[in-house]
Design a protein around this motif. Sequence first.
Motif, PDB file in Angstrom:
ATOM      1  N   LEU A 191      54.815  33.851  31.476  1.00 21.54           N
ATOM      2  CA  LEU A 191      54.121  32.806  30.731  1.00 21.54           C
ATOM      3  C   LEU A 191      54.765  31.458  31.014  1.00 21.54           C
ATOM      4  O   LEU A 191      55.993  31.353  31.060  1.00 21.54           O
ATOM      5  CB  LEU A 191      54.201  33.071  29.225  1.00 21.54           C
TER       6      LEU A 191
ATOM      7  N   GLU B 133      54.787  27.176  29.870  1.00 25.27           N
ATOM      8  CA  GLU B 133      54.804  26.468  28.591  1.00 25.27           C
ATOM      9  C   GLU B 133      53.403  26.365  27.982  1.00 25.27           C
ATOM     10  O   GLU B 133      53.224  26.527  26.775  1.00 25.27           O
ATOM     11  CB  GLU B 133      55.424  25.076  28.773  1.00 25.27           C
TER      12      GLU B 133
ATOM     13  N   ASP C  73      50.892  28.470  28.377  1.00 21.00           N
ATOM     14  CA  ASP C  73      50.548  29.793  27.852  1.00 21.00           C
ATOM     15  C   ASP C  73      51.214  30.034  26.501  1.00 21.00           C
ATOM     16  O   ASP C  73      50.576  30.520  25.564  1.00 21.00           O
ATOM     17  CB  ASP C  73      50.991  30.895  28.820  1.00 21.00           C
ATOM     18  N   ARG C  74      52.496  29.707  26.408  1.00 25.47           N
ATOM     19  CA  ARG C  74      53.223  29.903  25.139  1.00 25.47           C
ATOM     20  C   ARG C  74      52.630  29.041  24.032  1.00 25.47           C
ATOM     21  O   ARG C  74      52.487  29.491  22.888  1.00 25.47           O
ATOM     22  CB  ARG C  74      54.710  29.614  25.330  1.00 25.47           C
ATOM     23  N   GLU C  75      52.272  27.802  24.349  1.00 24.02           N
ATOM     24  CA  GLU C  75      51.652  26.913  23.353  1.00 24.02           C
ATOM     25  C   GLU C  75      50.302  27.462  22.908  1.00 24.02           C
ATOM     26  O   GLU C  75      49.961  27.405  21.725  1.00 24.02           O
ATOM     27  CB  GLU C  75      51.497  25.504  23.916  1.00 24.02           C
TER      28      GLU C  75
ATOM     29  N   ASP D 283      50.942  30.397  20.575  1.00 20.94           N
ATOM     30  CA  ASP D 283      51.431  29.882  19.287  1.00 20.94           C
ATOM     31  C   ASP D 283      50.299  29.254  18.479  1.00 20.94           C
ATOM     32  O   ASP D 283      50.217  29.443  17.264  1.00 20.94           O
ATOM     33  CB  ASP D 283      52.552  28.859  19.496  1.00 20.94           C
TER      34      ASP D 283
ATOM     35  N   TRP E 223      54.971  39.452  26.488  1.00 15.78           N
ATOM     36  CA  TRP E 223      53.780  38.796  27.015  1.00 15.78           C
ATOM     37  C   TRP E 223      53.939  38.570  28.518  1.00 15.78           C
ATOM     38  O   TRP E 223      55.027  38.241  29.001  1.00 15.78           O
ATOM     39  CB  TRP E 223      53.567  37.435  26.360  1.00 15.78           C
TER      40      TRP E 223
END
Length: 182
Positions: free
Chosen positions: A42, A44, A46-48, A51, A119
């Motif tokens: 992932l 940044e 993807d992580r955002e 979230d 993930w």
Amino acid sequence: MAKKYDDLEDKDYEDKSFEAEGQTINYKISTVEPVEQDFINLNETDREFIDYCLGDADDLLKTLENKSISDYTAKDLDELLFRWNNKKYDFKYFEEVQFVNAIGAAFGNYLNRTFNTIWSVISDEYGTDYACISTGEFNYQLFPFSSVWKAIEQNREDSLNAIILIVQKNIEGNSDYKTTEE
């Protein structure tokens, strides 16, 4: 002889079932040709995205009594799917894609907590999708967003909890495997 996934027909699947938690879990299995896959960490963005979706999931979970993103089960997510499929007015401020993304991210989060998966993004000839992949010796991939889409499209009830039970059953014989939640 194994076929490509797109070439499978109903006759290529074997019906299976087992008893768990006082219910019969029915599922189908088939063997397919191996597909070359790229596993992508992932980034940044993807992580955002995940979230953000978890924030929406928290709002949805709060419609259930005493539930939030920090305290829920796959059964709670199934209840939200049931409400979506049968009483859409409960979520009048959610578009379908937003709802699927919220439940998919929450289901992935639950898979990660329960099975110690992580993930990843998997890309192959069929497309690119978020997945929860095992990190130990026992290899498996779970696709939470696709699972939610199928549950909605096929009006499946209790399908997310059934996935949890199927994974648990399939890894019972692996002594290296430990769940984090019972």
